[in-house]
Scaffold this active site. Structure first.
Site, mmCIF file in Angstrom:
data_model
loop_
_atom_site.group_PDB
_atom_site.id
_atom_site.type_symbol
_atom_site.label_atom_id
_atom_site.label_comp_id
_atom_site.label_asym_id
_atom_site.label_seq_id
_atom_site.Cartn_x
_atom_site.Cartn_y
_atom_site.Cartn_z
ATOM 1 C CE LYS A 131 -13.747 5.372 20.268
ATOM 2 N NZ LYS A 131 -14.632 5.769 19.174
ATOM 3 C CD GLN A 152 -14.347 7.555 15.866
ATOM 4 O OE1 GLN A 152 -13.965 6.627 16.568
ATOM 5 N NE2 GLN A 152 -15.134 8.517 16.318
ATOM 6 C CG ASP A 194 -19.370 1.750 18.470
ATOM 7 O OD1 ASP A 194 -19.069 2.082 19.631
ATOM 8 O OD2 ASP A 194 -18.903 2.279 17.447
#
Ligand code: NAP
Length: 302
Positions: free
Chosen positions: A53, A97, A120
């Site tokens: 990422k 994460q 997200d």
């Protein structure tokens, strides 16, 4: 005729070129898009994901911050870091994460991220925006699946889509995005008695289960579009999806491969959400009254 491959690598390349151009425009205006990625603990797969990422951010000209913490990092310390990043004007997206170590309440952490930076799209507020068909950040994997379907030129209006899986991060938001694109949607899950009965009626199948060979050729209507979200290992340890790719390729009109289908799109949509977040902030700064500056269009809705 064998199914056409929906190439997520190629589509990602095209979308990332567009994201990079938008990032360059923002940077020229003194407003470089910024993503903060936080990882707690030492799960090797998670470390690979966050590295990818951060690397992707660099490739499209974003500013990125990677914060790594030991597995015993406290929940409060993590919430404090998120609070600081919420206030940081150089950061437009915050990603924590998953999975987090057991002593940390992941829902509390997700809800601590400002909705304006929830790239997200996992928070309850972002989910509510999706349900209510309001602009907001859509979860990256289903958002990427919509782009893959869109890339075939297929019009979802009035078509029957069957989603297999109902997780909060993939199955449910996928079903809602398909619904917003005017498909008629069926959601299947582990308590669905006859999966094939449903999939055989589908014009579009999205498999998000986590079990290989969940969708076989006999379960697919000729000419259907099949999107494979699953990430599994076969007996030889090779990455594979939920769909029997070889068999289904003989029946479907379009199918995504694993790897090279949905996977690359997930990071791409994270970048897309982040650039949109930065555009939204700049739009607000420039005060364009009456205009929903930088607001995110609902994917798939005309
Ligand atoms: P999840 O939370 O484990 O959800 C799996 C879903 O599949 C559940 O809703 C479950 O039903 C359903 N299911 C399980 N067995 C089934 C069966 N026999 N028939 C029908 N439905 C069944 O997983 P997830 O997070 O949604 O992820 C799904 C898959 O996608 C995984 O392989 C994951 O690794 C992959 N994934 C890939 C990406 C990517 O970027 N490529 C991103 C995210 C996830 P119940 O709700 O009834 O338990």
């Amino acid at each position: 005729m064998p199914a056409q491959l929906i190439d997520g690598v190629q589509l990602s390349k095209q979308l990332r070129a567009d994201i990079a151009a938008r990032a360059a425009t923002l940077t020229q205006a003194g407003h470089q898009p910024g993503l903060a990625v936080i990882i707690v603990g030492d799960d090797p797969a998670s470390h690979v994901y966050v590295r990818n990422k951060v690397k992707a951010c660099g490739e499209v000209g974003f500013h990125s911050v990677l914060e790594k913490y030991e597995a015993d990092f406290s929940e409060q310390a993590l919430l404090d870091r998120i609070a600081a990043l919420n206030e940081d004007p150089a950061i437009h997206g915050i990603l924590v994460q998953m999975p987090l170590p057991k002593h940390i309440d992941s829902s509390k952490v997700i809800e601590a991220i400002a909705t304006a930076k929830d790239v997200d799209g996992y928070s309850v507020l972002s989910a509510g925006e999706l349900v209510a068909n309001l602009p907001g950040f859509r979860p990256c994997t289903p958002y990427g699946c919509m782009k893959l379907i869109e890339s075939t030129g297929y019009d979802l209006r009035g078509k029957h889509a069957v989603v297999i899986g109902r997780s909060n991060t993939v199955g449910k938001p996928m079903a809602l995005l398909l619904l917003q694109a005017n498909a008629t949607v069926t959601i299947c899950h582990s308590a669905t008695p006859d999966l094939g009965y449903h999939t055989r009626q589908a014009d579009v199948i999205v498999a998000a289960v986590g079990r290989r060979n969940t969708v076989t050729a006999d379960m697919v209507k000729p000419g259907a579009i099949v999107i494979d979200v699953g990430m599994n290992r076969d007996d030889a340890g090779k990455l594979c999806g939920d769909v029997d790719f070889a068999g289904v390729s003989d029946v479907a009109s379009h199918v995504t491969p694993v790897p090279g289908g949905v996977g690359p799109m997930t990071i791409t949509m994270l970048l897309m959400n982040t650039v949109e977040s930065a555009e939204r902030v700049l739009g607000k700064k420039q005060e364009r009254p009456g205009q929903a500056a930088g607001m995110i269009p609902t994917p798939g809705v005309a």
